[in-house]
Design an enzyme around this catalytic site. Structure first.
Site, PDB file in Angstrom:
ATOM      1  N   GLY A   1       6.906   4.579   8.552  1.00  0.00           N
ATOM      2  CA  GLY A   1       6.022   5.722   8.753  1.00  0.00           C
ATOM      3  C   GLY A   1       6.154   6.264  10.161  1.00  0.00           C
ATOM      4  O   GLY A   1       7.217   6.174  10.780  1.00  0.00           O
ATOM      5  N   SER A   2       5.076   6.806  10.669  1.00  0.00           N
ATOM      6  CA  SER A   2       5.119   7.486  11.963  1.00  0.00           C
ATOM      7  C   SER A   2       5.174   6.490  13.113  1.00  0.00           C
ATOM      8  O   SER A   2       4.685   5.362  13.017  1.00  0.00           O
ATOM      9  CB  SER A   2       3.894   8.382  12.127  1.00  0.00           C
ATOM     10  OG  SER A   2       2.727   7.602  12.348  1.00  0.00           O
ATOM     11  N   THR A   3       5.766   6.933  14.225  1.00  0.00           N
ATOM     12  CA  THR A   3       5.846   6.096  15.413  1.00  0.00           C
ATOM     13  C   THR A   3       4.459   5.781  15.948  1.00  0.00           C
ATOM     14  O   THR A   3       4.193   4.661  16.413  1.00  0.00           O
ATOM     15  CB  THR A   3       6.681   6.810  16.490  1.00  0.00           C
ATOM     16  OG1 THR A   3       8.026   6.954  16.002  1.00  0.00           O
ATOM     17  CG2 THR A   3       6.714   6.020  17.788  1.00  0.00           C
ATOM     18  N   GLU A   4       3.545   6.733  15.872  1.00  0.00           N
ATOM     19  CA  GLU A   4       2.185   6.522  16.373  1.00  0.00           C
ATOM     20  C   GLU A   4       1.504   5.367  15.657  1.00  0.00           C
ATOM     21  O   GLU A   4       0.913   4.474  16.283  1.00  0.00           O
ATOM     22  CB  GLU A   4       1.371   7.811  16.214  1.00  0.00           C
ATOM     23  CG  GLU A   4      -0.066   7.694  16.699  1.00  0.00           C
ATOM     24  CD  GLU A   4      -0.871   8.963  16.442  1.00  0.00           C
ATOM     25  OE1 GLU A   4      -2.041   9.005  16.871  1.00  0.00           O
ATOM     26  OE2 GLU A   4      -0.329   9.901  15.827  1.00  0.00           O
TER      27      GLU A   4
ATOM     28  N   LYS B   1       0.845  -1.194   0.000  1.00  0.00           N
ATOM     29  CA  LYS B   1       0.000   0.000   0.000  1.00  0.00           C
ATOM     30  C   LYS B   1       0.878   1.241   0.000  1.00  0.00           C
ATOM     31  O   LYS B   1       1.591   1.504   0.963  1.00  0.00           O
ATOM     32  CB  LYS B   1      -0.925   0.056   1.212  1.00  0.00           C
ATOM     33  CG  LYS B   1      -1.978   1.189   1.075  1.00  0.00           C
ATOM     34  CD  LYS B   1      -2.569   1.632   2.385  1.00  0.00           C
ATOM     35  CE  LYS B   1      -1.743   2.683   3.081  1.00  0.00           C
ATOM     36  NZ  LYS B   1      -1.751   4.010   2.405  1.00  0.00           N
TER      37      LYS B   1
ATOM     38  N   GLU C   1      10.112   0.749  10.675  1.00  0.00           N
ATOM     39  CA  GLU C   1      11.088   1.832  10.520  1.00  0.00           C
ATOM     40  C   GLU C   1      10.302   3.110  10.702  1.00  0.00           C
ATOM     41  O   GLU C   1       9.515   3.494   9.845  1.00  0.00           O
ATOM     42  CB  GLU C   1      11.767   1.752   9.154  1.00  0.00           C
ATOM     43  CG  GLU C   1      13.045   2.565   9.061  1.00  0.00           C
ATOM     44  CD  GLU C   1      12.796   3.936   8.462  1.00  0.00           C
ATOM     45  OE1 GLU C   1      12.708   4.901   9.263  1.00  0.00           O
ATOM     46  OE2 GLU C   1      12.689   4.049   7.249  1.00  0.00           O
TER      47      GLU C   1
ATOM     48  N   GLU D   1       9.621  15.301  16.112  1.00  0.00           N
ATOM     49  CA  GLU D   1      10.008  15.200  14.707  1.00  0.00           C
ATOM     50  C   GLU D   1       9.170  16.178  13.889  1.00  0.00           C
ATOM     51  O   GLU D   1       7.942  16.070  13.825  1.00  0.00           O
ATOM     52  CB  GLU D   1       9.790  13.772  14.197  1.00  0.00           C
ATOM     53  CG  GLU D   1      10.277  13.564  12.785  1.00  0.00           C
ATOM     54  CD  GLU D   1      10.105  12.146  12.303  1.00  0.00           C
ATOM     55  OE1 GLU D   1      10.965  11.666  11.552  1.00  0.00           O
ATOM     56  OE2 GLU D   1       9.104  11.513  12.684  1.00  0.00           O
TER      57      GLU D   1
END
Length: 494
Positions: A252-255, A200, A274, A405
């Site tokens: 992508g994002s940590t969240e 995706k 990552e 970030e």
């Protein structure tokens, strides 16, 4: 000067200093090829319509013009793609490694042949300068497919057992900052090891992934080995949580990474993440200043700062702080901001309105908390999403610009006195993806590198990538490695 057309002929204060105009050197938009008005998904070797009616618009960030509509993938679309990948797995995994390698070599060569087309399309859809997509992204994309094609028949020598087996169907979700390169980082090792893929792409940058689907057909890749489903986070959640996948790879994002980890907790699905970063770029008093400044600029302003491993925290030894900052400001005045398709452009457009709002929010917070903001005089285009290269000095470790970030062309500067203090400040972050060290002492580089909690440590350079070298982080920057021999492990049942 940081305008679209001007730069310095010589450093400020030097004899004979004068300004001259850069003639525009635009790459042709037509080189990207014809775009369809709307796209469906690529499932089982065919472009198919979505089962749903919802569509997303992808726009050119430099003009805000709509490029195309893409389908919003539904649960049913994801299920079809996973089943297609599962059906193709038996045949693909049974192929001798040398035969799989032939397909990867073919894909790599086609990417090289179509590199101009892909570079232009990436710049239009993403906003990054053409000189980056042309000279960095596309060569690395081809190199990753070449590299893993070479591994396909040598897996027994990779260090993961004498008879390593693929895990099965890999669900892969990639971000918008390096759309085609992140695709290569994930698909190439997955195919080399005998897995099939459902990928995706990010909702704001799906076009090069869909063009890659055409390349798969051109290369004669068996149906169902690579499937591409477009959509936003809802599609990504449906894919990463699908019970039919054996491996999830997310960048992508940590969240979002945390949410995926929670979903897969207790399952047998392999996971590599990552995620975000807040890298420290550390400059000692013996570093060559001009070289270090080039590394600082490359570390934070490359790709508009849309880089997870960007050197967004500059740590300068106190005794050379003023000298480094003065040199950095002079260099920033020569950066050219503007049309991503102009070959003279250094800093392109911010990828989306949402990301631009995030950058503005955090930079406003930096000023409100007392840091000193500086940006060169910059003539920004009147349409599109733009933000000037910006540096904050007088930053405290508690400031949001030093902790969060930003993912934009914004640099925060802190100082240190001793190597021990530098290590403490560099590691004072929940992230641990990368770091940079600038010094002429090899012993100091080794001492620092062994103490920095970062997956990648560059010495006297920054943002250097190679398909033979592993990449990944610690702590909230994720786990697992991509690239190199280490990148095979995520797709092998070991």
């Amino acid at each position: 000067m940081a305008t679209k057309k001007k730069t310095e002929a010589a450093p400020a204060g030097s004899p004979g200093r004068k300004l001259f105009e850069y003639a525009p050197a635009p790459e042709s938009r037509a080189a990207a090829g014809e775009l369809a008005s709307s796209y469906g998904h690529y499932i089982g070797g065919e472009f198919v319509e979505s089962s749903g009616k919802e569509a997303l618009k992808t726009v050119d960030p430099s003009t805000e013009q709509v490029l195309a509509e893409v389908a919003q993938g539904t649960d049913e679309d994801v299920d079809r793609a996973v089943k297609a990948a599962r059906a193709a797995f038996a045949g693909w995994s049974a192929l001798p490694g040398a035969e799989r390698g032939k397909y990867l070599f073919r894909i790599a060569r086609i990417i090289q042949e179509r590199s101009r087309e892909l570079a232009v399309l990436e710049s239009i859809d993403n906003g990054k300068p053409i000189r980056e997509t042309r000279d960095v992204d596309l060569p690395l994309v081809a190199a990753h497919f070449f590299y893993y094609a070479g591994w396909a028949d040598k897996l027994e020598f990779a260090g993961y057992g004498s008879d390593p087996r693929p895990v099965g169907v890999a669900a892969q979700v990639i971000p918008w900052n390096f759309p085609l390169l992140m695709l290569a980082w994930k698909i190439a090792p997955a195919l080399a090891t005998g897995n099939t893929v459902v990928l995706k792409p990010a909702e704001t940058t799906p076009l090069t992934a869909l063009r890659f689907a055409e390349i798969c057909r051109q290369a004669g890749l068996p149906r169902g080995v690579v499937n591409i489903v477009t959509g936003d986070g809802r599609t990504g959640a449906a894919l990463t949580g699908h019970p039919g996948v054996d491996k999830v790879a997310f960048t992508g994002s940590t969240e979002v990474g945390r949410a995926i980890a929670r979903t897969l907790a207790g399952s047998r699905t392999k996971l590599s993440l990552e995620l975000g970063g807040k890298a420290a770029n550390i400059v000692f008093d013996d570093a060559p200043v001009d070289q270090a400044v080039e590394g600082i600029v490359d570390g934070i302003f490359f790709n508009q700062g849309h880089v997870c491993c960007a050197g967004s925290r500059l740590l300068v030894q106190e005794s050379v702080h003023d000298e480094v900052i003065d040199a950095l400001k002079r260099r920033m005045q020569t950066l050219r901001v503007g049309d991503p398709l102009d070959k003279n452009t250094d800093v392109g457009a911010i990828n989306s309105a949402a990301q631009l709002a995030r950058i503005r929010e955090l930079t406003d917070a930096g000023e409100a908390e007392g840091a000193e903001r500086w940006a060169p005089a910059c003539e920004l285009p009147t349409s599109g999403y733009w933000f000037p290269p910006t540096v904050f000095t007088g930053v405290s470790a508690t400031h949001r610009v030093a902790r969060e970030e930003i993912f934009g062309p914004v640099l925060s500067v802190l100082t240190f006195r001793t190597p021990e203090e530098a290590v403490a400040k560099a590691n004072n972050t929940p992230y641990g993806l990368s770091a940079g060290i600038w010094t002429e002492k090899g012993s100091r580089i080794l001492w620092m590198a062994s103490r920095l909690r970062a997956g990648v440590v560059w010495s006297n350079t920054f943002n250097k990538f190679d398909p033979t070298s592993p990449f990944g982080g610690y702590k909230e920057s994720g786990y697992g490695r991509e690239g190199g021999r280490h990148g095979l492990e995520a797709y092998l049942d070991v």
